[in-house]
Design a protein around this motif. Structure first.
Motif: not given
Length: 242
Positions: A87, A91-92, A95, A115, A129-130, A132-133, A137, A149, A151
């Motif tokens: 993850w 995520y990266n 992004t 996000w 992305l939100n 996942i974060e 995560l 991670i 941004c």
């Protein structure tokens, strides 16, 4: 006797092939070598990202993202470190995908609701992305994810130019945390005075799972910070990290 010997060799070969194939399949599920190559090619040692080159070679990035999505169902049997590595890398990569879909731009904030863009389908779920974060995560109770991670902004932790792997995760998380805290453009730390990244303000509770924020900082800095140290937070730059 010769027949038994030949039969034994054949059986052994079949078993070895089976084991080898199983291992190959297992390794492929969490093999981030393609992502590692892209990071080596297009991210500097100080975390600056060559988005032009990523965009010019977006097929390779898309192939890696598709591989992640293909292997998503197998996460159910993965270890905690395999899930974290998966993850974090996802995520990266997503992004960067978001940025190059909109590139050129000066800031990730030039994108509307960056996000919350539902652009990637994992299984039957469209993830942002939100998602996942915050829903994946952060729920794994590993506060050091905030230093790995990224941004796509100057005040973020630097994008590491090596992929995260389950086997090396502990070392990689510790290294990234120490680097971020030692970077005086992000944090200015002394015994009695802390000028910190706003990451420590936004996610304060994450860093207080096992003691105070200062307890957390003291685990990863060479400076022993006083419990009564004065705290303030630095301005956060959302300029693109290119």
């Amino acid at each position: 006797m010769k027949y038994l010997l030949v039969l034994s060799i054949v059986v052994s070969t079949i078993l070895n092939l089976s084991i080898s194939n199983d291992n190959s399949i297992f390794n492929d599920l969490f093999n981030h070598s393609k992502w590692n190559e892209l990071l080596k090619d297009y991210v500097s040692n100080n975390g600056q990202v060559d988005y032009n080159s990523f965009k010019s070679n977006k097929a390779e990035l898309q192939a890696y993202i598709e591989a992640l999505k293909d292997h998503y169902p197998n996460l159910v049997n993965a270890s905690r470190n395999e899930k974290l590595a998966y993850w974090i890398n996802a995520y990266n990569a997503l992004t960067i995908d978001l940025i190059i879909r909109n590139y050129p731009l000066k800031s990730i904030k030039d994108i509307k609701n960056p996000w919350n863009q539902r652009l990637w389908k994992f299984g039957d779920q469209w993830l942002t992305l939100n998602d996942i974060e915050h829903n994946i995560l952060r729920k794994m109770d590993e506060p050091r994810i905030h230093f790995v991670i990224v941004c796509a902004s100057e005040s973020c932790p630097k994008l590491q130019n090596t992929a995260f792997t389950a086997d090396n995760l502990e070392e990689q998380l510790t290294k990234a945390t120490k680097e971020f805290l030692a970077d005086e453009t992000k944090n200015d730390i002394s015994e009695n005075d802390l000028k910190l990244s706003k990451i420590f303000k936004w996610f304060k509770k994450d860093f207080e799972q096992d003691g105070s924020l200062i307890d957390f900082l003291n685990r990863y800095t060479d400076i022993t910070i006083s419990d009564n140290a004065k705290k303030s937070f630095k301005d956060y730059s959302w300029e693109l990290n290119d």
